[in-house]
Design a protein around this motif. Structure first.
Motif, PDB file in Angstrom:
ATOM      1  N   TYR A 161       0.800  -1.113   0.140  1.00 43.20           N
ATOM      2  CA  TYR A 161      -0.026  -0.115  -0.156  1.00 43.20           C
ATOM      3  C   TYR A 161       0.855   1.302   0.042  1.00 43.20           C
ATOM      4  O   TYR A 161       1.786   1.271   1.090  1.00 43.20           O
ATOM      5  N   ILE A 162       0.528   2.255  -0.990  1.00 45.25           N
ATOM      6  CA  ILE A 162       1.537   3.333  -1.042  1.00 45.25           C
ATOM      7  C   ILE A 162       0.421   4.653  -0.997  1.00 45.25           C
ATOM      8  O   ILE A 162      -0.546   4.664  -1.705  1.00 45.25           O
ATOM      9  N   GLY A 163       0.536   5.404   0.149  1.00 43.62           N
ATOM     10  CA  GLY A 163      -0.520   6.441   0.664  1.00 43.62           C
ATOM     11  C   GLY A 163       0.206   7.653   0.331  1.00 43.62           C
ATOM     12  O   GLY A 163       1.256   7.869   0.847  1.00 43.62           O
ATOM     13  N   HIS A 164      -0.371   8.411  -0.649  1.00 38.16           N
ATOM     14  CA  HIS A 164       0.115   9.706  -0.810  1.00 38.16           C
ATOM     15  C   HIS A 164      -0.886  10.720  -0.158  1.00 38.16           C
ATOM     16  O   HIS A 164      -2.110  10.666  -0.615  1.00 38.16           O
ATOM     17  N   TYR A 221      -2.396  28.881   0.544  1.00 39.84           N
ATOM     18  CA  TYR A 221      -1.150  28.957   1.074  1.00 39.84           C
ATOM     19  C   TYR A 221      -0.262  27.790   1.007  1.00 39.84           C
ATOM     20  O   TYR A 221       0.986  27.890   0.888  1.00 39.84           O
ATOM     21  N   GLU A 222      -1.061  26.888   0.474  1.00 40.57           N
ATOM     22  CA  GLU A 222      -0.211  25.486  -0.131  1.00 40.57           C
ATOM     23  C   GLU A 222       0.691  25.780  -1.383  1.00 40.57           C
ATOM     24  O   GLU A 222       1.934  25.703  -1.669  1.00 40.57           O
ATOM     25  N   ARG A 223       0.027  26.756  -2.216  1.00 38.75           N
ATOM     26  CA  ARG A 223       0.565  27.112  -3.516  1.00 38.75           C
ATOM     27  C   ARG A 223       1.725  28.139  -3.408  1.00 38.75           C
ATOM     28  O   ARG A 223       2.622  27.998  -3.966  1.00 38.75           O
ATOM     29  N   GLN A 224       1.721  28.724  -2.227  1.00 39.73           N
ATOM     30  CA  GLN A 224       2.802  29.886  -2.274  1.00 39.73           C
ATOM     31  C   GLN A 224       4.361  29.166  -2.006  1.00 39.73           C
ATOM     32  O   GLN A 224       5.410  29.822  -2.494  1.00 39.73           O
ATOM     33  N   ASN A 225       4.562  27.757  -1.531  1.00 38.50           N
ATOM     34  CA  ASN A 225       5.740  27.364  -1.187  1.00 38.50           C
ATOM     35  C   ASN A 225       6.070  26.047  -2.064  1.00 38.50           C
ATOM     36  O   ASN A 225       6.983  25.282  -1.757  1.00 38.50           O
ATOM     37  N   ALA A 226       5.105  25.677  -2.968  1.00 35.48           N
ATOM     38  CA  ALA A 226       5.218  24.258  -3.659  1.00 35.48           C
ATOM     39  C   ALA A 226       5.412  24.501  -5.014  1.00 35.48           C
ATOM     40  O   ALA A 226       4.874  25.581  -5.680  1.00 35.48           O
ATOM     41  N   TYR A 289       4.063   2.487   2.594  1.00 35.62           N
ATOM     42  CA  TYR A 289       4.934   3.500   2.160  1.00 35.62           C
ATOM     43  C   TYR A 289       3.870   4.604   2.013  1.00 35.62           C
ATOM     44  O   TYR A 289       2.938   4.796   1.711  1.00 35.62           O
ATOM     45  N   PHE A 290       4.684   5.823   2.595  1.00 32.61           N
ATOM     46  CA  PHE A 290       3.725   7.007   2.817  1.00 32.61           C
ATOM     47  C   PHE A 290       4.692   8.226   2.111  1.00 32.61           C
ATOM     48  O   PHE A 290       5.811   8.359   2.269  1.00 32.61           O
ATOM     49  N   ILE A 291       4.068   8.769   0.988  1.00 25.42           N
ATOM     50  CA  ILE A 291       4.525   9.832   0.215  1.00 25.42           C
ATOM     51  C   ILE A 291       4.012  11.201   0.809  1.00 25.42           C
ATOM     52  O   ILE A 291       2.748  11.405   0.604  1.00 25.42           O
ATOM     53  N   GLN A 292       4.829  12.021   1.163  1.00 22.46           N
ATOM     54  CA  GLN A 292       4.343  13.047   2.023  1.00 22.46           C
ATOM     55  C   GLN A 292       4.824  14.414   1.590  1.00 22.46           C
ATOM     56  O   GLN A 292       6.114  14.514   1.545  1.00 22.46           O
ATOM     57  N   GLY A 293       4.092  15.397   1.281  1.00 22.84           N
ATOM     58  CA  GLY A 293       4.395  16.790   0.648  1.00 22.84           C
ATOM     59  C   GLY A 293       4.970  17.419   1.976  1.00 22.84           C
ATOM     60  O   GLY A 293       4.397  17.592   2.831  1.00 22.84           O
ATOM     61  N   PRO A 314       5.313  -5.341   7.898  1.00 25.15           N
ATOM     62  CA  PRO A 314       6.518  -6.051   7.543  1.00 25.15           C
ATOM     63  C   PRO A 314       7.848  -4.876   7.136  1.00 25.15           C
ATOM     64  O   PRO A 314       8.834  -5.217   7.247  1.00 25.15           O
ATOM     65  N   LYS A 315       7.295  -4.155   6.376  1.00 24.64           N
ATOM     66  CA  LYS A 315       8.294  -2.958   6.018  1.00 24.64           C
ATOM     67  C   LYS A 315       7.355  -1.690   5.730  1.00 24.64           C
ATOM     68  O   LYS A 315       6.199  -1.671   5.345  1.00 24.64           O
ATOM     69  N   LYS A 316       8.274  -0.511   6.119  1.00 27.14           N
ATOM     70  CA  LYS A 316       7.430   0.609   6.014  1.00 27.14           C
ATOM     71  C   LYS A 316       8.402   1.876   5.829  1.00 27.14           C
ATOM     72  O   LYS A 316       9.891   1.512   6.046  1.00 27.14           O
ATOM     73  N   GLU A 317       8.062   2.662   5.014  1.00 27.84           N
ATOM     74  CA  GLU A 317       8.921   3.968   4.660  1.00 27.84           C
ATOM     75  C   GLU A 317       8.291   5.280   4.625  1.00 27.84           C
ATOM     76  O   GLU A 317       7.320   5.238   3.889  1.00 27.84           O
ATOM     77  N   PHE A 318       8.825   6.192   5.045  1.00 23.59           N
ATOM     78  CA  PHE A 318       8.179   7.481   5.101  1.00 23.59           C
ATOM     79  C   PHE A 318       8.940   8.493   4.003  1.00 23.59           C
ATOM     80  O   PHE A 318      10.423   8.479   4.229  1.00 23.59           O
ATOM     81  N   VAL A 319       8.427   9.036   2.991  1.00 21.65           N
ATOM     82  CA  VAL A 319       9.166   9.719   2.055  1.00 21.65           C
ATOM     83  C   VAL A 319       8.664  11.248   2.075  1.00 21.65           C
ATOM     84  O   VAL A 319       7.541  11.482   1.702  1.00 21.65           O
ATOM     85  N   LEU A 320       9.687  12.034   2.632  1.00 20.56           N
ATOM     86  CA  LEU A 320       9.102  13.441   2.737  1.00 20.56           C
ATOM     87  C   LEU A 320       9.440  14.343   1.280  1.00 20.56           C
ATOM     88  O   LEU A 320      10.949  14.275   0.866  1.00 20.56           O
ATOM     89  N   VAL A 321       8.756  14.697   0.535  1.00 20.72           N
ATOM     90  CA  VAL A 321       9.057  15.573  -0.676  1.00 20.72           C
ATOM     91  C   VAL A 321       9.021  16.761  -0.554  1.00 20.72           C
ATOM     92  O   VAL A 321       8.057  17.592  -0.265  1.00 20.72           O
ATOM     93  N   PRO A 322      10.053  17.561  -0.807  1.00 22.75           N
ATOM     94  CA  PRO A 322      10.334  18.798  -0.676  1.00 22.75           C
ATOM     95  C   PRO A 322       9.614  19.490  -1.768  1.00 22.75           C
ATOM     96  O   PRO A 322       9.318  19.085  -2.801  1.00 22.75           O
ATOM     97  N   LYS A 323       9.106  20.631  -1.724  1.00 23.13           N
ATOM     98  CA  LYS A 323       8.531  21.487  -2.517  1.00 23.13           C
ATOM     99  C   LYS A 323       7.281  21.158  -3.098  1.00 23.13           C
ATOM    100  O   LYS A 323       6.584  21.211  -4.150  1.00 23.13           O
ATOM    101  N   ALA A 324       6.505  20.067  -2.186  1.00 24.94           N
ATOM    102  CA  ALA A 324       5.401  19.530  -2.614  1.00 24.94           C
ATOM    103  C   ALA A 324       4.453  19.771  -1.627  1.00 24.94           C
ATOM    104  O   ALA A 324       4.636  19.830  -0.550  1.00 24.94           O
ATOM    105  N   ALA A 325       3.241  20.105  -2.007  1.00 22.55           N
ATOM    106  CA  ALA A 325       2.044  20.244  -1.166  1.00 22.55           C
ATOM    107  C   ALA A 325       0.930  19.103  -1.140  1.00 22.55           C
ATOM    108  O   ALA A 325       1.463  18.175  -1.180  1.00 22.55           O
TER     109      ALA A 325
END
Length: 347
Positions: A161-164, A221-226, A289-293, A314-325
């Motif tokens: 499962y990949i949650g964005h 406000y999300e648009r300002q920095n993304a 997997y979590f894909i997080q702006g 069983p496996k998990k990963e957190f991915v913080l994506v710069p400049k994404a809202a």
């Protein structure tokens, strides 16, 4: 001799092209799901490849109408499935009356449980229809509510499962977003937004119009920095670029949002208010997997990371994506692609 060699090469190339055409899949059709017909598209260059089911956000923000600009290149490696969920897009148009009335909204409620059951039924169909043991699940925003719920309920159907823009707790997340934009508006001396926020007050509201007004300030406000997605991503495929489909998407978006946000005047209960994965969604039996702006305000990184830290999988990963809202951009899609490849042990 040379002529025979050229003929052999030509026939080899032709045979390869015919084999590729035979293995490709491109289906667009209504499928009986949950007692109604729902619109599903399935496409890929090779139907033997792994299957990805995309769960759109909104809840009414369908993906099937776009011209393959976002995920089109993935078709070489995967079979892609888009689904117009109950109450959205062509599924809404197939089942709703014309004109749409408030009576229809009230008499045909949307619930998380019903839509999760739809998603599981669709997955069972895909597994059988495409001859797969499991498929990969990718959910965005509202789609992450369905995706996490489906993965928790039927892990036997999914490879990962990949949650964005993962929703964790609907009410807490919306209140957190209200507090965030209030601080940002104060710092910016944004009197227009401050006046509107003061008139709204903190959520929950029980009025979909108020929720929509807060959402507009959050997006501002999300648009300002993304970094935004390319405008070409939202080009409509020719088959969907017509007045009928546009009206169904518009009406379905209204209907879906009413049930997402809730509207007491019509006796409509909020689906969002019932979501709390911190309470009942901590134990996964498949990789997560979590894909997080990083600039996401609506589903904030603080809340998603706190949830991720408590998740057992069983496996998990957190991915913080710069400049994404909260929404998609190129960096988000690249992060999703890497997560899918990792989950399937593909290089």
């Amino acid at each position: 001799m040379k002529l025979k060699l050229l003929l052999f090469l030509f026939l080899s190339v032709l045979a390869g092209q015919l084999a590729a055409q035979t293995n490709s899949i491109n289906e667009e059709k209504f499928i009986p799901i949950g007692g109604i017909e729902q619109w599903v598209t399935i496409s890929g260059a090779d139907k033997t490849k792994p299957v990805i089911l995309f769960l759109h956000g909104g809840p009414g923000s369908t993906m099937s109408q776009y011209d393959d600009a976002i995920y089109g290149t993935w078709k070489k490696e995967f079979v892609l499935v888009y689904w117009d969920q109950r109450g959205a897009g062509r599924t809404f148009g197939r089942n709703a009356p014309e004109p749409v009335t408030e009576e229809y909204w009230i008499e045909h409620p949307l619930t998380v449980e019903r839509m999760v059951a739809d998603g599981i039924e669709l997955t069972e169909y895909l597994v059988k229809h495409l001859g797969k043991q499991k498929i990969t699940l990718v959910g965005t925003s509202w789609g992450s509510v369905l995706g996490a719920s489906m993965a928790l309920k039927r892990p036997d159907l999914f490879s990962a499962y990949i949650g964005h823009s993962q929703v964790v707790n609907g009410e807490e997340g919306f209140l957190h977003a209200f507090n965030t934009v209030s601080k940002l508006a104060q710092a910016a001396k944004d009197e227009e937004s401050l006046t509107k926020l003061a008139s709204l007050g903190p959520p929950p509201y029980g009025d979909a119009r108020k929720s929509g007004q807060l959402m507009r300030i959050i997006k501002k406000y999300e648009r300002q920095n993304a970094t935004p997605a390319p405008a070409t991503w939202w080009k409509l495929a020719s088959a969907y670029d017509n007045e009928k489909d546009a009206q169904h998407r518009y009406d379905g978006d209204d209907y879906s949002f009413l049930y997402f946000a809730g509207h007491k005047a019509l006796g409509i209960t909020s689906m969002e208010a019932a979501v709390n994965f911190m309470r009942d969604g901590l134990h996964y039996k498949i990789p997560v997997y979590f894909i997080q702006g990083e600039e996401d305000i609506l589903t904030a990184k603080e809340l998603t990371k706190a949830y991720f830290d408590k998740v057992k999988a069983p496996k998990k990963e957190f991915v913080l994506v710069p400049k994404a809202a909260h929404g998609h951009n190129q960096a988000v899609v690249e992060a999703q692609y890497k997560a899918v490849k990792k989950s399937l042990n593909l290089r």
